[in-house]
Motif scaffolding. Sequence first.
Motif, PDB file in Angstrom:
ATOM      1  N   ILE A 217      -1.724 -31.527 -10.394  1.00 51.87           N
ATOM      2  CA  ILE A 217      -1.414 -30.258 -11.057  1.00 51.87           C
ATOM      3  C   ILE A 217      -2.274 -30.029 -12.292  1.00 51.87           C
ATOM      4  O   ILE A 217      -2.499 -28.878 -12.688  1.00 51.87           O
ATOM      5  N   ASP A 218      -2.767 -31.082 -12.915  1.00 50.17           N
ATOM      6  CA  ASP A 218      -3.653 -30.899 -14.066  1.00 50.17           C
ATOM      7  C   ASP A 218      -5.017 -30.354 -13.627  1.00 50.17           C
ATOM      8  O   ASP A 218      -5.649 -29.591 -14.358  1.00 50.17           O
ATOM      9  N   LYS A 219      -5.445 -30.745 -12.436  1.00 46.62           N
ATOM     10  CA  LYS A 219      -6.727 -30.265 -11.915  1.00 46.62           C
ATOM     11  C   LYS A 219      -6.630 -28.825 -11.456  1.00 46.62           C
ATOM     12  O   LYS A 219      -7.608 -28.061 -11.565  1.00 46.62           O
ATOM     13  N   TYR A 220      -5.443 -28.425 -10.944  1.00 43.28           N
ATOM     14  CA  TYR A 220      -5.267 -27.083 -10.389  1.00 43.28           C
ATOM     15  C   TYR A 220      -4.172 -26.334 -11.161  1.00 43.28           C
ATOM     16  O   TYR A 220      -3.002 -26.319 -10.755  1.00 43.28           O
ATOM     17  N   PRO A 221      -4.519 -25.681 -12.271  1.00 44.04           N
ATOM     18  CA  PRO A 221      -3.512 -24.947 -13.060  1.00 44.04           C
ATOM     19  C   PRO A 221      -2.987 -23.699 -12.354  1.00 44.04           C
ATOM     20  O   PRO A 221      -2.039 -23.074 -12.841  1.00 44.04           O
ATOM     21  N   ASN A 222      -3.603 -23.344 -11.228  1.00 41.80           N
ATOM     22  CA  ASN A 222      -3.162 -22.191 -10.434  1.00 41.80           C
ATOM     23  C   ASN A 222      -2.198 -22.581  -9.322  1.00 41.80           C
ATOM     24  O   ASN A 222      -1.793 -21.748  -8.517  1.00 41.80           O
ATOM     25  N   LEU A 223      -1.797 -23.844  -9.275  1.00 40.44           N
ATOM     26  CA  LEU A 223      -1.029 -24.394  -8.152  1.00 40.44           C
ATOM     27  C   LEU A 223       0.450 -24.568  -8.503  1.00 40.44           C
ATOM     28  O   LEU A 223       0.788 -25.117  -9.549  1.00 40.44           O
ATOM     29  N   PHE A 224       1.308 -24.107  -7.591  1.00 42.14           N
ATOM     30  CA  PHE A 224       2.753 -24.322  -7.691  1.00 42.14           C
ATOM     31  C   PHE A 224       3.196 -25.042  -6.422  1.00 42.14           C
ATOM     32  O   PHE A 224       2.957 -24.565  -5.313  1.00 42.14           O
ATOM     33  N   ILE A 225       3.842 -26.209  -6.589  1.00 46.85           N
ATOM     34  CA  ILE A 225       4.277 -27.028  -5.452  1.00 46.85           C
ATOM     35  C   ILE A 225       5.792 -26.970  -5.335  1.00 46.85           C
ATOM     36  O   ILE A 225       6.514 -27.277  -6.293  1.00 46.85           O
ATOM     37  N   LEU A 226       6.264 -26.600  -4.171  1.00 40.13           N
ATOM     38  CA  LEU A 226       7.702 -26.457  -3.923  1.00 40.13           C
ATOM     39  C   LEU A 226       8.256 -27.692  -3.236  1.00 40.13           C
ATOM     40  O   LEU A 226       7.655 -28.208  -2.287  1.00 40.13           O
ATOM     41  N   ARG A 227       9.410 -28.140  -3.704  1.00 38.20           N
ATOM     42  CA  ARG A 227      10.158 -29.230  -3.074  1.00 38.20           C
ATOM     43  C   ARG A 227      11.634 -28.824  -2.999  1.00 38.20           C
ATOM     44  O   ARG A 227      12.076 -27.894  -3.675  1.00 38.20           O
ATOM     45  N   SER A 228      12.400 -29.568  -2.205  1.00 41.28           N
ATOM     46  CA  SER A 228      13.793 -29.187  -1.974  1.00 41.28           C
ATOM     47  C   SER A 228      14.685 -30.409  -1.818  1.00 41.28           C
ATOM     48  O   SER A 228      14.234 -31.473  -1.377  1.00 41.28           O
ATOM     49  N   PHE A 229      15.950 -30.245  -2.166  1.00 45.89           N
ATOM     50  CA  PHE A 229      16.971 -31.250  -1.867  1.00 45.89           C
ATOM     51  C   PHE A 229      17.731 -30.893  -0.588  1.00 45.89           C
ATOM     52  O   PHE A 229      18.721 -31.528  -0.254  1.00 45.89           O
ATOM     53  N   THR A 230      17.258 -29.887   0.123  1.00 47.63           N
ATOM     54  CA  THR A 230      17.929 -29.423   1.339  1.00 47.63           C
ATOM     55  C   THR A 230      17.654 -30.316   2.532  1.00 47.63           C
ATOM     56  O   THR A 230      18.564 -30.671   3.280  1.00 47.63           O
ATOM     57  N   LYS A 231      16.404 -30.691   2.725  1.00 41.63           N
ATOM     58  CA  LYS A 231      15.988 -31.321   3.971  1.00 41.63           C
ATOM     59  C   LYS A 231      16.263 -32.825   3.975  1.00 41.63           C
ATOM     60  O   LYS A 231      17.189 -33.291   4.627  1.00 41.63           O
ATOM     61  N   LEU A 232      15.466 -33.588   3.260  1.00 40.23           N
ATOM     62  CA  LEU A 232      15.603 -35.046   3.264  1.00 40.23           C
ATOM     63  C   LEU A 232      16.910 -35.497   2.618  1.00 40.23           C
ATOM     64  O   LEU A 232      17.562 -36.430   3.078  1.00 40.23           O
ATOM     65  N   PHE A 233      17.316 -34.827   1.557  1.00 39.73           N
ATOM     66  CA  PHE A 233      18.446 -35.297   0.759  1.00 39.73           C
ATOM     67  C   PHE A 233      19.800 -34.774   1.254  1.00 39.73           C
ATOM     68  O   PHE A 233      20.845 -35.239   0.798  1.00 39.73           O
ATOM     69  N   GLY A 234      19.797 -33.808   2.159  1.00 41.13           N
ATOM     70  CA  GLY A 234      21.038 -33.355   2.774  1.00 41.13           C
ATOM     71  C   GLY A 234      21.988 -32.600   1.863  1.00 41.13           C
ATOM     72  O   GLY A 234      23.185 -32.548   2.122  1.00 41.13           O
ATOM     73  N   LEU A 235      21.471 -31.985   0.795  1.00 37.86           N
ATOM     74  CA  LEU A 235      22.328 -31.179  -0.087  1.00 37.86           C
ATOM     75  C   LEU A 235      22.251 -29.699   0.305  1.00 37.86           C
ATOM     76  O   LEU A 235      22.272 -28.808  -0.546  1.00 37.86           O
ATOM     77  N   THR A 236      22.181 -29.452   1.581  1.00 39.08           N
ATOM     78  CA  THR A 236      21.904 -28.114   2.112  1.00 39.08           C
ATOM     79  C   THR A 236      22.859 -27.061   1.562  1.00 39.08           C
ATOM     80  O   THR A 236      22.441 -25.994   1.113  1.00 39.08           O
ATOM     81  N   GLY A 237      24.156 -27.353   1.584  1.00 36.31           N
ATOM     82  CA  GLY A 237      25.148 -26.373   1.149  1.00 36.31           C
ATOM     83  C   GLY A 237      25.261 -26.205  -0.354  1.00 36.31           C
ATOM     84  O   GLY A 237      25.846 -25.224  -0.824  1.00 36.31           O
ATOM     85  N   LEU A 238      24.703 -27.129  -1.118  1.00 33.39           N
ATOM     86  CA  LEU A 238      24.765 -27.026  -2.583  1.00 33.39           C
ATOM     87  C   LEU A 238      23.600 -26.233  -3.155  1.00 33.39           C
ATOM     88  O   LEU A 238      23.671 -25.796  -4.299  1.00 33.39           O
ATOM     89  N   ARG A 239      22.517 -26.074  -2.409  1.00 35.51           N
ATOM     90  CA  ARG A 239      21.377 -25.261  -2.799  1.00 35.51           C
ATOM     91  C   ARG A 239      20.692 -25.775  -4.064  1.00 35.51           C
ATOM     92  O   ARG A 239      20.980 -25.345  -5.179  1.00 35.51           O
ATOM     93  N   VAL A 240      19.776 -26.701  -3.897  1.00 40.13           N
ATOM     94  CA  VAL A 240      18.965 -27.207  -5.002  1.00 40.13           C
ATOM     95  C   VAL A 240      17.516 -27.355  -4.536  1.00 40.13           C
ATOM     96  O   VAL A 240      17.244 -28.042  -3.565  1.00 40.13           O
ATOM     97  N   GLY A 241      16.619 -26.694  -5.248  1.00 35.96           N
ATOM     98  CA  GLY A 241      15.199 -26.848  -5.003  1.00 35.96           C
ATOM     99  C   GLY A 241      14.478 -26.974  -6.321  1.00 35.96           C
ATOM    100  O   GLY A 241      15.066 -26.720  -7.385  1.00 35.96           O
ATOM    101  N   TYR A 242      13.229 -27.358  -6.292  1.00 40.30           N
ATOM    102  CA  TYR A 242      12.489 -27.466  -7.548  1.00 40.30           C
ATOM    103  C   TYR A 242      11.007 -27.237  -7.313  1.00 40.30           C
ATOM    104  O   TYR A 242      10.511 -27.339  -6.182  1.00 40.30           O
ATOM    105  N   GLY A 243      10.313 -26.900  -8.386  1.00 38.22           N
ATOM    106  CA  GLY A 243       8.881 -26.685  -8.320  1.00 38.22           C
ATOM    107  C   GLY A 243       8.175 -27.523  -9.354  1.00 38.22           C
ATOM    108  O   GLY A 243       8.731 -27.829 -10.415  1.00 38.22           O
ATOM    109  N   VAL A 244       6.934 -27.905  -9.042  1.00 37.01           N
ATOM    110  CA  VAL A 244       6.094 -28.693  -9.941  1.00 37.01           C
ATOM    111  C   VAL A 244       4.794 -27.923 -10.157  1.00 37.01           C
ATOM    112  O   VAL A 244       4.149 -27.505  -9.192  1.00 37.01           O
ATOM    113  N   ALA A 245       4.442 -27.732 -11.415  1.00 34.70           N
ATOM    114  CA  ALA A 245       3.235 -26.963 -11.730  1.00 34.70           C
ATOM    115  C   ALA A 245       2.821 -27.240 -13.169  1.00 34.70           C
ATOM    116  O   ALA A 245       3.496 -27.986 -13.899  1.00 34.70           O
TER     117      ALA A 245
END
Length: 374
Positions: A217-245
């Motif tokens: 992210i330091d090399k690409y200041p124009n980049l936003f990376i999306l991650r989620s707790f829905t898929k791997l972590f199984g918190l689908t019904g609680l709705r939690v996601g996050y971004g790194v930039a």
Amino acid sequence: MKPISSLVKDHIRNLKPCVHGGEVLDAACKSGFRREALLDFSSSVNPLGTSMKALAAAEAAFGQVAAYPDSTSSELRVVIANHYNVAVENIVVGNGSTELMYLFAEVFLSKGDIVIMAAPTFGEYEGAVRKTGADIRFINLREDKMLDTDAFIAGMAAGAKMVFVCNPNNPTSLLVPSDDLRRILDFALAENILVFLDEDFLEFVENEQTLSVIGQIDKYPNLFILRSFTKLFGLTGLRVGYGVACREIIDVLMCTKIPWNVNCLAQAAAVEALNDVEHLQKTRQLICEEKAYLQKGLESVNGFRVFTPDANFFFIDIQKTGYTAAELAQKLLLQGIMIRDCSSFKVLNPYYIRIAIRLHEENVRLLQALGKVL
């Protein structure tokens, strides 16, 4: 009074809801099965379900329900930042990853801006962009369902302000080759194009850490990376996601997101879910074993063309079976099994389905059901 439709913004008036998998309640009503009796292969989430430690944390947080949740999700952001060895200021948390898709588009796009994305890909990207009034140019995948990188970059060169990239892609379950992704990122940086990179399913890929670009992210200041707790972590019904930039992007998003967007139960559960290494290891091992088993079984089904998956779900061309995706989905639903009819994805014909990896005994039942139908 004028018709309400005449008061709606022009670019909002014709928006339609995006079709998704995991509509278990609707399937139960149509099939007559109890909701608990249905096997859902249409939603690509953790087959082991939620970490017990995460559930315990959510239960313990019930005492906080009477108070407002932490509006900045401070503790969770610290845990995420430590996990990726980035600063807290590089993290934003949302009410599911979908909220962050819409927020990112709302913040950076205006009517008439040009956005590039593949077709097919996750449908909510289009909804997020359409809501802003921006224009979309779709770049069709190649015949092998891989990203056409040359065409994608050519589209970017024609005045694009933003691109959406899903890696691995949904619904195809295929990774963008690292060299191709780097070409896109480098071109975008040189041309001042924003990149929204969705890595929601990358956590199911064996060499995730080497494939993720979170460390860049330091090399690409124009980049936003999306991650989620829905898929791997199984918190689908609680709705939690996050971004790194970069901090500048995160500062803008933190100022424009709605307050108290992530509830106290979700924040507490997400902290423990990320820390429960044992549950994650078990999940990855299961996915690895069952992917091999299910691929062998699906490839033996007469009429199936199975694309070798990188993520935790299979993308399959069923045209030679003589059934459409809708017809096959209906026949399996009568046996209590849900699959994803992919005909709602842009540019796909009616003969593609998506099947998630589940527990072994459930995968066996799926293959048996397919054997009966086909």
